[in-house]
Design a protein around this motif. Structure first.
Motif, short mmCIF file in Angstrom:
data_model
loop_
_atom_site.label_atom_id
_atom_site.label_comp_id
_atom_site.label_asym_id
_atom_site.label_seq_id
_atom_site.Cartn_x
_atom_site.Cartn_y
_atom_site.Cartn_z
N THR A 367 0.84 -1.21 0.00
CA THR A 367 0.00 0.00 0.00
C THR A 367 0.87 1.26 0.00
OG1 THR A 367 -0.24 0.00 2.42
CG2 THR A 367 -1.94 -1.15 1.14
N ALA A 368 1.91 1.22 -0.84
CA ALA A 368 2.85 2.34 -0.93
C ALA A 368 2.27 3.46 -1.78
CB ALA A 368 4.18 1.86 -1.51
N GLN A 369 2.35 4.69 -1.29
CA GLN A 369 1.85 5.84 -2.03
C GLN A 369 2.83 6.31 -3.09
OE1 GLN A 369 -1.18 7.33 -1.82
NE2 GLN A 369 -1.76 5.68 -0.43
N ILE A 370 4.11 5.93 -2.96
CA ILE A 370 5.15 6.39 -3.88
C ILE A 370 5.92 5.19 -4.40
CG2 ILE A 370 7.13 7.94 -4.19
CD1 ILE A 370 6.29 9.29 -1.56
N GLY A 371 6.17 5.16 -5.69
CA GLY A 371 6.95 4.07 -6.27
C GLY A 371 7.37 4.40 -7.69
N GLY A 372 8.29 3.59 -8.22
CA GLY A 372 8.73 3.81 -9.59
C GLY A 372 10.13 3.32 -9.82
N PHE A 373 10.82 3.97 -10.74
CA PHE A 373 12.10 3.49 -11.24
C PHE A 373 13.18 4.54 -11.04
CE2 PHE A 373 8.48 2.14 -13.84
CZ PHE A 373 8.53 0.77 -13.66
N ILE A 374 14.39 4.09 -10.76
CA ILE A 374 15.54 4.98 -10.64
C ILE A 374 16.59 4.53 -11.65
CG2 ILE A 374 16.47 3.65 -8.67
CD1 ILE A 374 17.63 6.38 -7.68
N CYS A 375 17.01 5.44 -12.52
CA CYS A 375 17.87 5.08 -13.65
C CYS A 375 18.93 6.15 -13.88
CB CYS A 375 17.00 4.91 -14.91
SG CYS A 375 16.19 6.43 -15.42
N PRO A 376 19.98 5.82 -14.65
CA PRO A 376 20.99 6.81 -15.00
C PRO A 376 20.62 7.56 -16.29
CG PRO A 376 21.71 4.64 -15.71
CD PRO A 376 20.35 4.46 -15.10
N SER A 377 21.31 8.66 -16.53
CA SER A 377 21.14 9.41 -17.77
C SER A 377 22.46 10.06 -18.15
CB SER A 377 20.07 10.49 -17.58
OG SER A 377 20.05 11.37 -18.69
#
Length: 433
Positions: A367-377
């Motif tokens: 039940t996480a309100q925040i999530g996603g992906f962390i990537c380089p650029s």
């Protein structure tokens, strides 16, 4: 020497390289290891450590003269052909990014870097990684194994050696020759480590790495103390005694240390006397390295970094601890998935379906309100940023992409490190908002 990047989408190479490269191309990494290539080191050492199935990957594939790479970086060679694979997120030839990640993950400190990633600099990194694996191994205790020892005294506690007794103790003066099978810390493994330590002491680029911290100094001194039979001239003999694969149910961390030691001590032979059709080199799984690098500063934000191999830090899909899963990073109300790929600017429909489904599943379970992906650029226009993908139907969790920029315009490795540290601080600020 060929130079390319990981995930290069195909590169046309000269035909002169093809005969050697075809011996490596299109082969699974697990098959190359099974084919008895002791001078090929791949990290992570345990190919089952990650969920990315690195053992099933190819170092590169060949279709005619088109060479295509995947997530593997580093240096590999066979016969007289060598190929260096840089990170695609480093546009300059020095590939400071790979060196920086290795420095952070293996807890070493390079003040300068005057060369790019060729076989010489990769060998330097082999030396720099030695303290890391020395500490992991000796935390399990000093390695000991049974040895047959010969004694000649009055305290008989083993099998009497009649022939030796007659030779040494006639006329009888109170001593008896006997043999005992007993544990010894002075053995082929600790001798191998000792020879590696002595080699590193003499190497011009590694002054000081055996004194990085108190723990390293303590373990080095322990090895020096328990190997009184050390002789410089016995190095080749000790290497030969350690050619057989190492396996021990308790001292399992010594397996990686032994492999590092063997690679270091056999380097001169590797360099000047290459075995025909044998693969040599030092390779890193980019996805694994990116994830372990992120952990060096995400831990400061309170993120858990689950360990699949040790089953630590898992979340569960069902109640009663059923359906174990291992997100890359998570904490209360926050799930992060590390991706060693270009995601900056992508919309929800352009992100891999499986990646999206996985992160949403993890968010829903916690039940996480925040999530996603962390990537380089490799875009120097920003240093760290967050891009919102959208709000989830259901409980309104927010999915985003966090992007860490890799500096491209730097005057030196020191300058690169300084800029990376600034970018990491900005990323931490963004994650904690």
């Amino acid at each position: 020497m060929l130079i390319t990047t990981d995930n290069n989408c195909g590169k046309d190479i000269e035909k002169d390289f093809l005969p050697d490269l075809n011996l490596i191309a299109n082969k699974k990494i697990s098959d190359l290891i099974l084919e008895d290539n002791p001078n090929l080191l791949i990290f992570p050492n345990d190919l089952n450590q990650t969920c990315d199935k690195i053992s099933e990957e190819h170092i590169f594939s060949l279709d005619g003269s088109i060479l295509t790479t995947g997530n593997i970086m580093g240096f590999v060679g066979i016969n007289n052909t060598e190929i260096t694979i840089h990170s695609r997120f480093a546009k300059n030839n020095n590939d400071y990014f790979l060196h920086y990640m290795l420095q952070k993950v293996f807890s070493i400190n390079l003040f300068d870097l005057k060369h790019g990633i060729n076989n010489e600099s990769v060998f330097d990194f082999l030396l720099y990684m030695f303290p890391f694996y020395l500490k992991k191994a000796l935390r399990q205790g000093l390695y000991k194994e049974y040895h047959k020892q010969n004694y000649n005294d009055s305290n008989v506690r083993g099998t009497i050696d009649i022939n030796r007794h007659l030779r040494k103790n006639i006329p009888f003066i109170g001593s008896i020759a006997y043999r005992v099978r007993e544990h010894s810390f002075d053995n082929k493994i600790t001798q191998l480590i000792r020879h590696t330590i002595e080699f590193i002491k003499q190497h011009k680029y590694t002054q000081g790495i055996l004194n990085l911290d108190l723990e390293t100094q303590t373990f080095v001194n322990q090895i020096l103390q328990v190997t009184p039979s050390y002789e410089y001239g016995q190095r080749i003999s000790i290497v030969n005694k350690n050619l057989k694969p190492f396996s021990h149910p308790y001292y399992f961390e010594y397996k990686s240390l032994k492999k590092i030691c063997m690679q270091i001590l056999r380097y001169e032979g590797l360099k000047y006397g290459k075995e025909k059709d044998k693969v040599y080199g030092l390779l890193f799984d980019g996805a694994w390295l990116w994830e372990e690098y992120l952990n060096t500063f995400l831990i400061k934000c309170g993120f858990n970094h689950p360990q699949n191999k040790s089953s630590k830090g898992a979340i569960y899909l069902f109640k009663n601890l059923i359906g174990k899963r291992f997100p890359d990073f998570w904490k209360e109300n926050f799930i992060l998935d590390a991706k060693y790929k270009r995601l900056a600017g992508k919309k929800a429909e352009n992100i891999d379906r499986n990646d999206m489904n996985q992160i949403i599943s993890y968010m829903y379970v916690k039940t996480a309100q925040i999530g996603g992906f962390i990537c380089p650029s490799d875009d120097d226009e920003f240093r760290a940023e967050k891009t919102n993908i959208g709000q989830l139907n259901g409980y309104d969790g927010e999915v985003s992409i966090w992007t860490l920029s890799i500096p491209q315009q730097t005057s030196s490795f020191f300058d690169f490190c300084s800029k990376m540290k600034e970018n990491e601080k900005l990323m931490i600020d963004i994650l904690e908002r």
